[in-house]
Motif scaffolding. Sequence first.
Motif, PDB file in Angstrom:
ATOM      1  N   ALA A   1       0.846  -1.185   0.000  1.00  0.00           N
ATOM      2  CA  ALA A   1       0.000   0.000   0.000  1.00  0.00           C
ATOM      3  C   ALA A   1       0.888   1.244   0.000  1.00  0.00           C
ATOM      4  O   ALA A   1       2.039   1.205   0.436  1.00  0.00           O
ATOM      5  CB  ALA A   1      -0.924   0.010   1.206  1.00  0.00           C
ATOM      6  N   ASP A   2       0.310   2.352  -0.472  1.00  0.00           N
ATOM      7  CA  ASP A   2       1.086   3.589  -0.602  1.00  0.00           C
ATOM      8  C   ASP A   2       0.179   4.771  -0.269  1.00  0.00           C
ATOM      9  O   ASP A   2      -0.915   4.907  -0.835  1.00  0.00           O
ATOM     10  CB  ASP A   2       1.618   3.711  -2.030  1.00  0.00           C
ATOM     11  CG  ASP A   2       2.475   4.954  -2.235  1.00  0.00           C
ATOM     12  OD1 ASP A   2       2.868   5.579  -1.230  1.00  0.00           O
ATOM     13  OD2 ASP A   2       2.743   5.308  -3.392  1.00  0.00           O
ATOM     14  N   VAL A   3       0.607   5.606   0.665  1.00  0.00           N
ATOM     15  CA  VAL A   3      -0.123   6.834   0.981  1.00  0.00           C
ATOM     16  C   VAL A   3       0.802   8.046   0.854  1.00  0.00           C
ATOM     17  O   VAL A   3       0.582   9.088   1.464  1.00  0.00           O
ATOM     18  CB  VAL A   3      -0.734   6.780   2.399  1.00  0.00           C
ATOM     19  CG1 VAL A   3      -1.840   5.747   2.492  1.00  0.00           C
ATOM     20  CG2 VAL A   3       0.339   6.509   3.453  1.00  0.00           C
ATOM     21  N   SER A   4       1.832   7.928   0.030  1.00  0.00           N
ATOM     22  CA  SER A   4       2.807   9.008  -0.111  1.00  0.00           C
ATOM     23  C   SER A   4       2.246  10.209  -0.864  1.00  0.00           C
ATOM     24  O   SER A   4       2.789  11.307  -0.791  1.00  0.00           O
ATOM     25  CB  SER A   4       4.067   8.503  -0.816  1.00  0.00           C
ATOM     26  OG  SER A   4       3.763   8.032  -2.117  1.00  0.00           O
ATOM     27  N   GLY A   5       1.149  10.004  -1.602  1.00  0.00           N
ATOM     28  CA  GLY A   5       0.514  11.103  -2.310  1.00  0.00           C
ATOM     29  C   GLY A   5      -0.718  11.594  -1.572  1.00  0.00           C
ATOM     30  O   GLY A   5      -0.749  11.651  -0.343  1.00  0.00           O
ATOM     31  N   ASP A   6      -1.754  11.926  -2.343  1.00  0.00           N
ATOM     32  CA  ASP A   6      -2.981  12.465  -1.774  1.00  0.00           C
ATOM     33  C   ASP A   6      -4.049  11.400  -1.570  1.00  0.00           C
ATOM     34  O   ASP A   6      -5.101  11.681  -0.997  1.00  0.00           O
ATOM     35  CB  ASP A   6      -3.523  13.564  -2.700  1.00  0.00           C
ATOM     36  CG  ASP A   6      -4.449  14.522  -1.972  1.00  0.00           C
ATOM     37  OD1 ASP A   6      -4.168  14.842  -0.806  1.00  0.00           O
ATOM     38  OD2 ASP A   6      -5.466  14.932  -2.567  1.00  0.00           O
ATOM     39  N   LYS A   7      -3.781  10.167  -2.038  1.00  0.00           N
ATOM     40  CA  LYS A   7      -4.742   9.084  -1.929  1.00  0.00           C
ATOM     41  C   LYS A   7      -4.060   7.789  -1.540  1.00  0.00           C
ATOM     42  O   LYS A   7      -2.856   7.616  -1.737  1.00  0.00           O
ATOM     43  CB  LYS A   7      -5.469   8.872  -3.267  1.00  0.00           C
ATOM     44  CG  LYS A   7      -6.460   9.938  -3.647  1.00  0.00           C
ATOM     45  CD  LYS A   7      -7.238   9.527  -4.891  1.00  0.00           C
ATOM     46  CE  LYS A   7      -8.326  10.523  -5.228  1.00  0.00           C
ATOM     47  NZ  LYS A   7      -9.150  10.077  -6.392  1.00  0.00           N
ATOM     48  N   LEU A   8      -4.845   6.882  -0.993  1.00  0.00           N
ATOM     49  CA  LEU A   8      -4.381   5.525  -0.759  1.00  0.00           C
ATOM     50  C   LEU A   8      -4.345   4.776  -2.078  1.00  0.00           C
ATOM     51  O   LEU A   8      -5.329   4.762  -2.821  1.00  0.00           O
ATOM     52  CB  LEU A   8      -5.323   4.814   0.216  1.00  0.00           C
ATOM     53  CG  LEU A   8      -5.144   3.296   0.376  1.00  0.00           C
ATOM     54  CD1 LEU A   8      -3.784   2.957   0.972  1.00  0.00           C
ATOM     55  CD2 LEU A   8      -6.269   2.723   1.249  1.00  0.00           C
ATOM     56  N   VAL A   9      -3.194   4.166  -2.378  1.00  0.00           N
ATOM     57  CA  VAL A   9      -3.040   3.361  -3.589  1.00  0.00           C
ATOM     58  C   VAL A   9      -2.693   1.943  -3.160  1.00  0.00           C
ATOM     59  O   VAL A   9      -1.727   1.736  -2.415  1.00  0.00           O
ATOM     60  CB  VAL A   9      -1.938   3.920  -4.511  1.00  0.00           C
ATOM     61  CG1 VAL A   9      -1.752   3.039  -5.732  1.00  0.00           C
ATOM     62  CG2 VAL A   9      -2.285   5.349  -4.924  1.00  0.00           C
ATOM     63  N   LEU A  10      -3.480   1.001  -3.611  1.00  0.00           N
ATOM     64  CA  LEU A  10      -3.222  -0.393  -3.283  1.00  0.00           C
ATOM     65  C   LEU A  10      -2.365  -1.029  -4.357  1.00  0.00           C
ATOM     66  O   LEU A  10      -2.666  -0.912  -5.559  1.00  0.00           O
ATOM     67  CB  LEU A  10      -4.551  -1.160  -3.145  1.00  0.00           C
ATOM     68  CG  LEU A  10      -4.476  -2.523  -2.459  1.00  0.00           C
ATOM     69  CD1 LEU A  10      -4.055  -2.367  -1.010  1.00  0.00           C
ATOM     70  CD2 LEU A  10      -5.825  -3.238  -2.537  1.00  0.00           C
ATOM     71  N   GLY A  11      -1.277  -1.688  -3.956  1.00  0.00           N
ATOM     72  CA  GLY A  11      -0.355  -2.282  -4.900  1.00  0.00           C
ATOM     73  C   GLY A  11      -0.564  -3.773  -5.048  1.00  0.00           C
ATOM     74  O   GLY A  11      -1.642  -4.318  -4.784  1.00  0.00           O
ATOM     75  N   ALA A  12       0.490  -4.442  -5.443  1.00  0.00           N
ATOM     76  CA  ALA A  12       0.436  -5.885  -5.677  1.00  0.00           C
ATOM     77  C   ALA A  12       0.421  -6.644  -4.359  1.00  0.00           C
ATOM     78  O   ALA A  12       0.799  -6.115  -3.311  1.00  0.00           O
ATOM     79  CB  ALA A  12       1.640  -6.308  -6.503  1.00  0.00           C
ATOM     80  N   PRO A  13      -0.031  -7.892  -4.376  1.00  0.00           N
ATOM     81  CA  PRO A  13       0.058  -8.717  -3.177  1.00  0.00           C
ATOM     82  C   PRO A  13       1.487  -8.761  -2.646  1.00  0.00           C
ATOM     83  O   PRO A  13       2.458  -8.782  -3.413  1.00  0.00           O
ATOM     84  CB  PRO A  13      -0.397 -10.098  -3.659  1.00  0.00           C
ATOM     85  CG  PRO A  13      -1.289  -9.800  -4.822  1.00  0.00           C
ATOM     86  CD  PRO A  13      -0.672  -8.618  -5.501  1.00  0.00           C
ATOM     87  N   TYR A  14       1.615  -8.761  -1.334  1.00  0.00           N
ATOM     88  CA  TYR A  14       2.931  -8.815  -0.691  1.00  0.00           C
ATOM     89  C   TYR A  14       3.173 -10.247  -0.220  1.00  0.00           C
ATOM     90  O   TYR A  14       2.360 -10.821   0.517  1.00  0.00           O
ATOM     91  CB  TYR A  14       2.989  -7.864   0.493  1.00  0.00           C
ATOM     92  CG  TYR A  14       4.264  -7.959   1.288  1.00  0.00           C
ATOM     93  CD1 TYR A  14       5.455  -7.453   0.787  1.00  0.00           C
ATOM     94  CD2 TYR A  14       4.284  -8.587   2.535  1.00  0.00           C
ATOM     95  CE1 TYR A  14       6.641  -7.550   1.510  1.00  0.00           C
ATOM     96  CE2 TYR A  14       5.442  -8.675   3.281  1.00  0.00           C
ATOM     97  CZ  TYR A  14       6.625  -8.164   2.755  1.00  0.00           C
ATOM     98  OH  TYR A  14       7.795  -8.267   3.487  1.00  0.00           O
ATOM     99  N   ILE A  15       4.276 -10.824  -0.655  1.00  0.00           N
ATOM    100  CA  ILE A  15       4.653 -12.181  -0.257  1.00  0.00           C
ATOM    101  C   ILE A  15       5.819 -12.087   0.699  1.00  0.00           C
ATOM    102  O   ILE A  15       6.930 -11.706   0.315  1.00  0.00           O
ATOM    103  CB  ILE A  15       5.047 -13.044  -1.483  1.00  0.00           C
ATOM    104  CG1 ILE A  15       3.968 -12.961  -2.563  1.00  0.00           C
ATOM    105  CG2 ILE A  15       5.279 -14.486  -1.042  1.00  0.00           C
ATOM    106  CD1 ILE A  15       2.609 -13.434  -2.150  1.00  0.00           C
ATOM    107  N   PRO A  16       5.615 -12.409   1.986  1.00  0.00           N
ATOM    108  CA  PRO A  16       6.709 -12.308   2.962  1.00  0.00           C
ATOM    109  C   PRO A  16       7.877 -13.209   2.615  1.00  0.00           C
ATOM    110  O   PRO A  16       7.689 -14.282   2.038  1.00  0.00           O
ATOM    111  CB  PRO A  16       6.050 -12.748   4.280  1.00  0.00           C
ATOM    112  CG  PRO A  16       4.588 -12.603   4.055  1.00  0.00           C
ATOM    113  CD  PRO A  16       4.360 -12.853   2.614  1.00  0.00           C
TER     114      PRO A  16
END
Length: 332
Positions: free
Chosen positions: A317-332
Motif C-alpha cells: 500500500a502507498d499513501v505518499s501522495g494524496d490518496k491511498l493506492v493499493l499495490g500488488a500482493p505482498y509475499i513475505p
Amino acid sequence: MKKVTITLWICILLPVTLLAQSPRTTVRKDVPLDSIVLSDPFILADKNTATYYMTGTGGMLWKSRNLKTWEGPYAVTKTDPGSWMGPRPRIWAAELHQYQGKYYYFGTFTNTSIKIDTVQGNVIDRRASHVLVSDAPGGPYVPMKDSTYLPPGKPTLDGTFWIDTDKKPYLVYCHEWLQNWNGTVEKIELKPDLSGTIGEGKVLFRASDSPWSKEKDKNGNIIFNKVTDGPFLFRTKTGRLGMIWTSWVYNVYTQGVAYSAGGKLDGPWIHEKEPITPPNFGHGMLFNTLDGRLLMVLHSHEEINGRYHRVPHLFNADVSGDKLVLGAPYIP
C-alpha cells in the motif's frame, strides 16, 4: 440480499460458535499465513517485542516474527461473565492498539441469550463494540471501568480507534443495518484512558451515501446496499484523512474508501466512485511493518459448498501522495 444475508450470518457465526464451545485450543507453530482461516484480520506490529500480533473474528491471537509463518491461536480475553456479555460471548473483528503505554483490545462482543430488538423478522442479539486493556500485546485483555460503551438497545460492531485533530481519542464503529436498515459509520468520544465513552454517538455517513455498494430489492430494482462494515482510518502523507470500509456489490464482498473533505472525523465524507480492492476482498486495515513498509491486511472471501471461506492476505500500500493506492500482493 435476503439469501446473501442469511448465508453470511450462518457462515460467520458457525466457526465463532464452535470456537466459543472449545476453550482449549491447540497452539500450532510455523503456520503459513495463507493456511489460517480468519475473518477481519488485524495486525499490530509491536516494536517493543519485535513481533507481529494478529487477531480478528473469533477473538483468538496469532504471533509472528516475519509475517510469513505464525504461531497460535491463543485465547487472550478475560471478560466478566457477570456483565452484559455473558459467560462466553462471541467475538468479532477484534483490533489491537497501543496507546499511552498500554495495549487495548477493540472488539465486537455478542451475547446470544439477550435479544434487544426484532426488525423486519430479524431477531437481534445484544451486540456491541467494547474495549479491553492489557499491559502486554499478548494479553490477557481485561475489562476497564465502564460496563457499557454504547447504548444497550443499539447493535454496534467493528469498533476502531482514532485520535482526531482535537487530540481526543474516539471509538469509530458501525450501527448494524439489521436494526436501522441503512447501516451507518459513527463516532463517539472516549475517555482519556479509554475506560469508557463520553456523550453520544454521531453519524459520519450512511450506507446509502456510497456510490459503489449496491443490491437489488425484492422487485429487482437496484438500490444501495445496507451494510457498513470494518471502518479503518488513515492519513496520507499530505495530511488527508481517509477511511476504508466494506460492503457488498450484489453478492461480491468489496472494500471502498472515503475521504474527509474537512480533514476531521466529522467530515463531510466523500466516497470514491469505485472500490479500492479486487472483488471478494474486504475488511482491511493498514500497518507499517517493523522495517517500515506499509501493508494492508484483509481477508479474501469465497463461498465453498454453501459456506464462506476467509483467509488473510497482504497487499502493498502507498499513501505518499494524496490518496491511498493499493499495490500488488505482498509475499513475505
